[in-house]
Design an enzyme around this catalytic site. Structure first.
Site, PDB file in Angstrom:
ATOM      1  N   SER A 199       0.816  -1.215   0.000  1.00 50.00           N
ATOM      2  CA  SER A 199       0.000   0.000   0.000  1.00 50.00           C
ATOM      3  C   SER A 199       0.850   1.266   0.000  1.00 50.00           C
ATOM      4  CB  SER A 199      -0.974  -0.024   1.172  1.00 50.00           C
ATOM      5  OG  SER A 199      -1.898   1.032   1.090  1.00 50.00           O
ATOM      6  N   HIS A 200       0.736   2.067   1.057  1.00 43.87           N
ATOM      7  CA  HIS A 200       1.385   3.372   1.129  1.00 43.87           C
ATOM      8  C   HIS A 200       2.800   3.285   1.688  1.00 43.87           C
ATOM      9  CE1 HIS A 200      -0.534   2.314   4.860  1.00 43.87           C
ATOM     10  NE2 HIS A 200       0.255   3.128   5.502  1.00 43.87           N
ATOM     11  N   LYS A 204      -1.636  -9.937  -0.114  1.00 46.03           N
ATOM     12  CA  LYS A 204      -2.908 -10.189   0.563  1.00 46.03           C
ATOM     13  C   LYS A 204      -3.832 -10.949  -0.382  1.00 46.03           C
ATOM     14  CE  LYS A 204      -5.585  -5.967  -0.414  1.00 46.03           C
ATOM     15  NZ  LYS A 204      -6.443  -4.934   0.208  1.00 46.03           N
ATOM     16  N   ASP A 209      -1.952   6.750  -3.453  1.00 51.36           N
ATOM     17  CA  ASP A 209      -0.821   6.112  -2.797  1.00 51.36           C
ATOM     18  C   ASP A 209      -0.227   4.992  -3.631  1.00 51.36           C
ATOM     19  OD1 ASP A 209      -2.955   4.343  -2.464  1.00 51.36           O
ATOM     20  OD2 ASP A 209      -2.164   3.558  -0.585  1.00 51.36           O
ATOM     21  N   ASP A 239      -0.635   1.714  -3.936  1.00 52.13           N
ATOM     22  CA  ASP A 239      -1.472   0.747  -4.646  1.00 52.13           C
ATOM     23  C   ASP A 239      -2.797   1.326  -5.120  1.00 52.13           C
ATOM     24  OD1 ASP A 239      -2.592   0.941  -2.087  1.00 52.13           O
ATOM     25  OD2 ASP A 239      -3.300  -1.136  -2.112  1.00 52.13           O
ATOM     26  N   ASP A 299      -5.348   2.916  -3.456  1.00 52.21           N
ATOM     27  CA  ASP A 299      -6.600   2.860  -2.715  1.00 52.21           C
ATOM     28  C   ASP A 299      -6.817   4.049  -1.784  1.00 52.21           C
ATOM     29  OD1 ASP A 299      -4.766   2.170  -0.744  1.00 52.21           O
ATOM     30  OD2 ASP A 299      -5.686   0.248  -0.238  1.00 52.21           O
ATOM     31  N   ARG A 300      -5.809   4.888  -1.589  1.00 54.32           N
ATOM     32  CA  ARG A 300      -5.967   6.058  -0.731  1.00 54.32           C
ATOM     33  C   ARG A 300      -5.979   7.331  -1.571  1.00 54.32           C
ATOM     34  NH1 ARG A 300      -3.133   5.026   5.065  1.00 54.32           N
ATOM     35  NH2 ARG A 300      -3.474   2.782   5.160  1.00 54.32           N
ATOM     36  N   THR A 303     -11.163  -0.467  12.291  1.00 54.15           N
ATOM     37  CA  THR A 303     -10.297  -0.095  11.175  1.00 54.15           C
ATOM     38  C   THR A 303     -10.000  -1.323  10.323  1.00 54.15           C
ATOM     39  OG1 THR A 303      -9.292   1.712  12.418  1.00 54.15           O
ATOM     40  CG2 THR A 303      -8.020   0.807  10.591  1.00 54.15           C
ATOM     41  N   LYS A 305     -11.238   0.381  -0.879  1.00 54.77           N
ATOM     42  CA  LYS A 305     -11.204   1.828  -1.001  1.00 54.77           C
ATOM     43  C   LYS A 305     -10.565   2.189  -2.331  1.00 54.77           C
ATOM     44  CE  LYS A 305      -7.317   1.837   2.305  1.00 54.77           C
ATOM     45  NZ  LYS A 305      -7.537   0.627   3.106  1.00 54.77           N
TER      46      LYS A 305
END
Length: 542
Positions: free
Chosen positions: A112-113, A125, A276, A278, A280-281, A343, A375
């Site tokens: 991710s980030h 994942k 970010d 990947d 998703d943010r 979360t 997201k």
């Protein structure tokens, strides 16, 4: 020929809220990635002949692990693998591919980030058939398998060409390399008024999008510049790089500071956004107006009806517990339910599948809807552009009008990163041990009215998730939340969430730091952060 390779367990392969994340050098250990992938497959039933989706954010080691996963998928009996061209698939695009093609599930290779490179982070994942992250029952089964694995299956075969769209036979399994952008861009065109956004961008409205040398570069270039007509150069840092250009691909005010400074300049663009590692943010900034992720969720929910895909209205809104209560007031005004979850995006999946919620969000810059089960950074930017195209007001005006109607939740998150795990655990243990005695305590932020350790009961299946974060509420409605993050790869990250509500007839123009100063002091009083962590100030404030 299928090869069965003997192995022994690693004891550190417990998936976190977003899969298994470790340093690259950990994943480069012999058998490490193989053990985890086989443990994923061993936790699943009924996938023989089925379709697996495979791709990642392009970070260092992405291509190598994709080749490992392809050979293992063939050996374990999958019938087809859909893999993004060049090994690239953003996380929301992977979710869409799983759903659109009826895949059994997918492996998403991403941290991710987190930063990328030979000395940085990598992750794997598993996403289930609805396109969302594996629920806790699946991740617990995966972890149990990692502790008892004795062998994994693979084949001997040359590497698959990942750069040419088309199909390849791999020991009887079809490998289909797909355009990573096309299906996702087509989905976005069904949700948003592209004609109205094109008109906005043609009217002199200037936007900037920072892809942070990460996965969304190709998506942003195709959608913003080609399909919506934004000028070339609107997308900055648009080429995905294995090390993200030596930058940290986290869209916040520290790591996307250049974008923030551009929007704060007198002659800056009208709208700025970033995503970010990947995809998703998201980060949203208007001219002279930073929008917190919590406020962004609330504004998008309040204005979603302006986009064609949401003109029917929202079934409900869901937010993670640490996210501010700004969206709660929108839900109340719309007469729809508000769900408060732990979360982790996986907790939204059941709500979306049951059509209980339409839009979801987290304070950590994740926003999305029922179009996928992750997201989605580009989606959030497009919904903002659709709102701006419909209202023809600056971001700052939209925010001011929103606060004037709903009130303002002054909000910040303080991150204390790379704390020795034992010290972080001791801080949380002390807090949990003090919960019963806290109500009535006087602090710099006033009187504590309630304190607990958040527990969530899923309304769709009755499952319970306990110990999800310490909440301390004050008599005036303010609150502090303490929790340890599950997304890092080194030590522990303590997140401290600070929130103060100011009603619509109150002082809506304060500086956030000033508005939250009493809560910051109270957090130190209650948790003794400096003494436990040795850190006099946070690593990052967002």
């Amino acid at each position: 020929m299928i090869l069965t390779v003997n192995t022994t367990p690693f004891t550190d392969q417990k998936p976190g809220t977003s899969g298994l994340r470790k340093k690259v050098k950990v994943f480069q250990q012999p058998r490490y990635a193989e053990n985890f992938i086989q443990s994923v497959f061993d936790s699943l039933d009924g996938f023989a002949g089925q379709t697996l989706v495979l791709g990642g954010d392009g970070r260092f080691l992405n291509r190598e692990v994709i080749q490992v996963a392809l050979r293992m998928a063939a050996a374990n009996g999958f019938g087809r693998v859909l893999v993004g061209q060049g090994g690239i698939l953003s996380t929301p695009a992977a979710s869409n591919v799983i759903r659109q093609y009826g895949a059994f599930g997918g492996l998403v290779l991403s941290a991710s980030h987190n930063p990328g490179g030979p000395d940085e982070d990598f992750g794997i994942k598993y996403n289930i058939a609805n396109g969302g992250p594996a629920p806790e029952a699946v991740t617990e089964a995966i972890y149990a398998n990692t502790l008892q694995i004795a062998s994994y299956k693979t084949i001997e075969a040359p590497d698959v060409d990942l750069d040419t769209v088309g199909t390849t036979d791999l020991a009887g399994m079809t490998v289909q390399v797909i355009d990573p952008v096309a299906d996702y861009a087509a989905l976005m065109e069904t949700l948003f008024d592209f004609a109205a956004i094109r008109d906005l961008l043609a009217s002199g409205f200037v936007m900037q999008f920072d892809a942070m040398s990460a996965v969304t570069g190709p998506y942003a270039t195709e959608i913003f510049e080609r399909r919506l007509g934004a000028p070339a150069g609107t997308v900055r840092n648009g080429v995905p790089l294995p090390d993200f250009g030596h930058h940290h691909p986290d869209p916040n005010l520290v790591h996307a500071r250049d974008l923030y400074d551009a929007l704060m300049a007198p002659d800056g663009p009208d709208f700025g956004a970033a995503s970010d590692g990947d995809g998703d943010r998201n980060l949203i900034i208007g001219k002279h107006c930073y929008v917190t992720p919590s406020d962004s969720l609330a504004v998008l929910a309040a204005n979603a009806h302006l986009a064609p895909g949401y003109a029917r209205g929202l079934a409900g809104i869901a937010r993670s517990m640490p996210t501010s209560g700004a969206a709660d007031r929108v839900a109340a005004a719309l007469g729809i339910p508000l769900f408060e979850t732990p979360t982790g995006w996986k907790f939204f999946g059941n709500l979306l599948d049951a059509s209980l919620a339409t839009i979801c969000g987290e304070e950590s810059a994740g926003t999305g809807s029922d179009h996928v089960r992750e997201k989605d950074g580009i989606w959030a930017v497009l919904l903002w552009l659709n709102v701006l195209a419909a209202r023809r007001q600056p971001v700052a005006t939209i925010m001011a009008e929103h606060w004037a109607r709903y009130g303002r939740n002054y909000y910040a998150r303080h991150d204390y990163e790379a704390i020795e795990t034992a010290r972080a655990d001791a801080l949380m243990a002390r807090l949990r041990g003090s919960l019963e005695a806290l109500p009535g305590t006087q602090t710099a932020a006033g009187t504590v009215s309630m304190a607990d350790d958040f527990s969530y009961t899923d309304p769709t299946d009755g499952s319970i998730s306990a110990r999800q974060g310490v909440r301390i509420l004050f008599a005036d409605g303010s609150r502090i939340v303490f929790r340890l993050s599950g997304t890092g790869t080194e030590g522990a990250t303590l997140r401290v969430y600070l929130e103060r509500y100011e009603p619509a007839d109150g002082d809506l123009g304060q500086e956030t730091a000033a508005a939250l100063a009493p809560l910051i002091a109270a957090a130190e009083e209650l948790a003794q952060i400096v003494a436990h962590t040795g850190m006099a100030e946070p690593s990052v404030i967002t």
